[in-house]
Design a protein around this motif. Sequence first.
Motif, PDB file in Angstrom:
ATOM      1  N   THR A  63       1.079  -1.180  -0.067  1.00 50.25           N
ATOM      2  CA  THR A  63      -0.033   0.000  -0.024  1.00 50.25           C
ATOM      3  C   THR A  63       0.936   1.210  -0.084  1.00 50.25           C
ATOM      4  N   ALA A  64       1.912   1.250   1.000  1.00 53.49           N
ATOM      5  CA  ALA A  64       2.661   2.547   0.996  1.00 53.49           C
ATOM      6  C   ALA A  64       3.605   2.657  -0.317  1.00 53.49           C
ATOM      7  N   ARG A  65       3.762   1.701  -0.958  1.00 50.42           N
ATOM      8  CA  ARG A  65       4.563   1.957  -2.225  1.00 50.42           C
ATOM      9  C   ARG A  65       3.743   2.128  -3.578  1.00 50.42           C
ATOM     10  N   SER A  66       2.575   1.821  -3.221  1.00 49.81           N
ATOM     11  CA  SER A  66       1.587   1.895  -4.399  1.00 49.81           C
ATOM     12  C   SER A  66       1.282   3.526  -4.958  1.00 49.81           C
ATOM     13  N   GLY A  67       0.260   3.426  -5.795  1.00 46.46           N
ATOM     14  CA  GLY A  67      -0.074   4.935  -6.450  1.00 46.46           C
ATOM     15  C   GLY A  67      -1.110   5.491  -5.516  1.00 46.46           C
ATOM     16  N   ASP A 239      13.528  -3.185  -1.517  1.00 45.42           N
ATOM     17  CA  ASP A 239      12.143  -2.835  -2.179  1.00 45.42           C
ATOM     18  C   ASP A 239      12.448  -1.668  -2.885  1.00 45.42           C
ATOM     19  N   ALA A 240      13.383  -0.774  -2.810  1.00 46.88           N
ATOM     20  CA  ALA A 240      13.602   0.450  -3.478  1.00 46.88           C
ATOM     21  C   ALA A 240      14.393   0.109  -4.977  1.00 46.88           C
ATOM     22  N   LEU A 241      15.226  -1.009  -4.720  1.00 48.95           N
ATOM     23  CA  LEU A 241      16.050  -1.250  -5.794  1.00 48.95           C
ATOM     24  C   LEU A 241      15.311  -2.258  -6.952  1.00 48.95           C
ATOM     25  N   HIS A 242      14.253  -3.290  -6.161  1.00 47.23           N
ATOM     26  CA  HIS A 242      13.705  -4.248  -7.055  1.00 47.23           C
ATOM     27  C   HIS A 242      13.298  -4.025  -8.337  1.00 47.23           C
ATOM     28  N   PRO A 243      12.650  -2.929  -8.657  1.00 50.44           N
ATOM     29  CA  PRO A 243      12.234  -2.730  -9.969  1.00 50.44           C
ATOM     30  C   PRO A 243      13.257  -2.570 -11.130  1.00 50.44           C
ATOM     31  N   LEU A 248      19.556  -8.646  -7.952  1.00 51.79           N
ATOM     32  CA  LEU A 248      20.248  -8.229  -6.783  1.00 51.79           C
ATOM     33  C   LEU A 248      19.208  -8.031  -5.692  1.00 51.79           C
ATOM     34  N   ALA A 249      18.135  -7.386  -5.814  1.00 50.26           N
ATOM     35  CA  ALA A 249      17.104  -7.438  -4.649  1.00 50.26           C
ATOM     36  C   ALA A 249      16.833  -8.939  -4.132  1.00 50.26           C
ATOM     37  N   ALA A 250      16.768  -9.798  -4.850  1.00 49.09           N
ATOM     38  CA  ALA A 250      16.621 -11.178  -4.321  1.00 49.09           C
ATOM     39  C   ALA A 250      17.672 -11.693  -3.511  1.00 49.09           C
ATOM     40  N   ARG A 251      18.805 -11.265  -4.006  1.00 45.20           N
ATOM     41  CA  ARG A 251      20.175 -11.738  -3.043  1.00 45.20           C
ATOM     42  C   ARG A 251      19.864 -10.988  -1.896  1.00 45.20           C
ATOM     43  N   TRP A 252      19.481  -9.871  -1.503  1.00 43.34           N
ATOM     44  CA  TRP A 252      19.394  -9.108  -0.328  1.00 43.34           C
ATOM     45  C   TRP A 252      18.300  -9.860   0.444  1.00 43.34           C
ATOM     46  N   GLY A 303       5.189  -5.000  -5.484  1.00 44.56           N
ATOM     47  CA  GLY A 303       4.801  -5.112  -4.172  1.00 44.56           C
ATOM     48  C   GLY A 303       6.119  -4.957  -3.441  1.00 44.56           C
ATOM     49  N   THR A 304       6.149  -5.648  -2.128  1.00 46.54           N
ATOM     50  CA  THR A 304       7.262  -5.589  -1.471  1.00 46.54           C
ATOM     51  C   THR A 304       7.640  -6.715  -0.942  1.00 46.54           C
ATOM     52  N   SER A 305       8.787  -6.961  -0.313  1.00 47.40           N
ATOM     53  CA  SER A 305       9.071  -8.119   0.038  1.00 47.40           C
ATOM     54  C   SER A 305       8.198  -9.148   0.911  1.00 47.40           C
ATOM     55  N   GLY A 306       7.328  -8.565   1.530  1.00 50.60           N
ATOM     56  CA  GLY A 306       6.295  -9.163   2.519  1.00 50.60           C
ATOM     57  C   GLY A 306       5.269  -9.768   1.651  1.00 50.60           C
ATOM     58  N   CYS A 307       5.109  -9.641   0.303  1.00 50.27           N
ATOM     59  CA  CYS A 307       4.309 -10.233  -0.706  1.00 50.27           C
ATOM     60  C   CYS A 307       4.848 -11.705  -0.903  1.00 50.27           C
ATOM     61  N   ASP A 308       5.045 -12.381   0.057  1.00 55.04           N
ATOM     62  CA  ASP A 308       5.784 -13.865  -0.177  1.00 55.04           C
ATOM     63  C   ASP A 308       4.763 -15.074   0.261  1.00 55.04           C
ATOM     64  N   GLY A 309       3.504 -14.587   0.190  1.00 58.24           N
ATOM     65  CA  GLY A 309       2.529 -15.730   0.406  1.00 58.24           C
ATOM     66  C   GLY A 309       2.472 -16.178   1.906  1.00 58.24           C
TER      67      GLY A 309
END
Length: 558
Positions: A63-67, A239-243, A248-252, A303-309
């Motif tokens: 939500t915080a990173r959305s439009g 989360d900032a780098l992922h897009p 690299l974001a996955a490694r972090w 999304g963010t890293s928390g969107c992992d199911g």
Amino acid sequence: MTAMEQHPEAPLRVRDAAQLAWDDGADLLVVGFGGAGVCAALEAASRGASVLALERFAGGGATARSGGVVYAGGGTPQQAEAGVEDSPEAMYDYLRQEVGDVVSAETLRGFCQQSSAHLAWLERHGAAFQGSVPPLKTSYPSDRYFLYYSGNEAVPDYAALARPAPRGHRALGSGMSGINLFRPLAASAQQLGVRLQRQCEVRRLVLDAAGAVLGVEAWVLPPGSRAARTHARLSRWTDALHPYAPALAARWRRKLRALETAHAERRLIRAQHGVLLSAGGFVFNRAMLSQHAPRYLDGLPLGTSGCDGSGIRLGESAGGATAHMERASAWRFINPPLAWARGLIVNADGRRYCNEEVYGAKLGHAMVEEQGGRAILILNRALMKEAFAQVGPGKVWAFQRLPALLNMLCNARRGDSLAQLAERVGLPLVNLQRTLATYNAAARGECADELGKSAGLLASLEQGPWYAMDLSFASKLFPCPVITLGGLKVCERSGQVLDQDGAPIDGLFSAGRNAVGVASHFYVSGLSLADCVHSGRRAGAHVAGLARAVRSTRGEQQ
């Protein structure tokens, strides 16, 4: 399978709550403090319930990173400010076309009837909205506009069944508005006494002998520790780098998991009346995506890293049933620049398959589900010139301008004749010629467009040279964002999680993209956040009612 994709531990089963020494507790435990979680916390706290929110990261989630767009209508003050007429019935007639039967007609009607009240509730808790409407169709308006057509409302096929109205209410503020929506809600929750435990991951539920949820086993990084500081910094960067650098974001993310595994401390937290799972979808969980929605693996997880199911899997561990897990939304936006939407999209056979003016998720669905992920945009020189002008400095957002420029400069194949274009792109010439001839006839007004495109968005492509851009799902130059839509099945009156037989699980609730809701079939901008508000408030109110009933009974006994 990575550490992020492990299944949650089996529930801790005890005879009853008195068997354990609890470290903390509240009437309502909120697992995941994003849009749905904060709304549930606000609603429960405002009704007198004690609330403790448990958040693995800093809070805010997707939500915080959305439009920051909330889909609302039926006659909101912002619509009135813009001179727009709308009604709950018109909103329902439109959404029924998007939502299908993923929720009952009664639930969808209630969602529409309560829509304006939900928006007013958000405003009472500090969010702000405005009724300025952009003059042209866009995927996301500039900072000058805060109310727009955020879906397919004005597309002729939809407008024929429901009076169109702009219903995308973007939270007031500069930049991407998600933080402008979440931040005041979180502040209001704190003022109401909601407690928030950050860097706290719920790894399993605690159940009694009858299967009722008593609380959670959580693991918390020691506040102020070096591990906690590193975790906070790394999660922000990830989360900032992922897009821009997803590998690299996955490694972090794996480093984040390693920090949690090495340094987090165990806590048993009691939920007196309910645990709410509101930890988002599962788009970052490759194993779950491979199992349920494999066609969407080539997309860019949004999304963010928390969107992992994790929230969905926690619910399943207690016997919760899931539905619509195959539903995902791929966003192939081709506007702005508006000139792109005046061109045409073809498949690998050179045939047109979708009205180019539709909302990006509608085009993305057709591309992925029906066309093997292929989408090739055909323009001519005149439209290319228009497109360059429309994405000039200061005219659109950087995230809209840069992909458009990159693709027009580096991903456009030119043909001085259709034969040359077909050869360079690998399309069947006869099909491409036939497709353009049919489209051009509609643009000249000789017939209606076969896919129902508005006359104002048709453009004759008789004059070359012609250009083709491969905007297919797997494009590296134009990554296609993806979110997941399915989740835990819930009671549509309370938000209580249902088991495989459709019976409610005592003490367990879910909301937002963690659960099945109005946005679980097709997506339009703002519908997910609106569902977070609706489903979050629903669950919060129900748990607060349970707490109030118990207090009342105890008072009578005394």
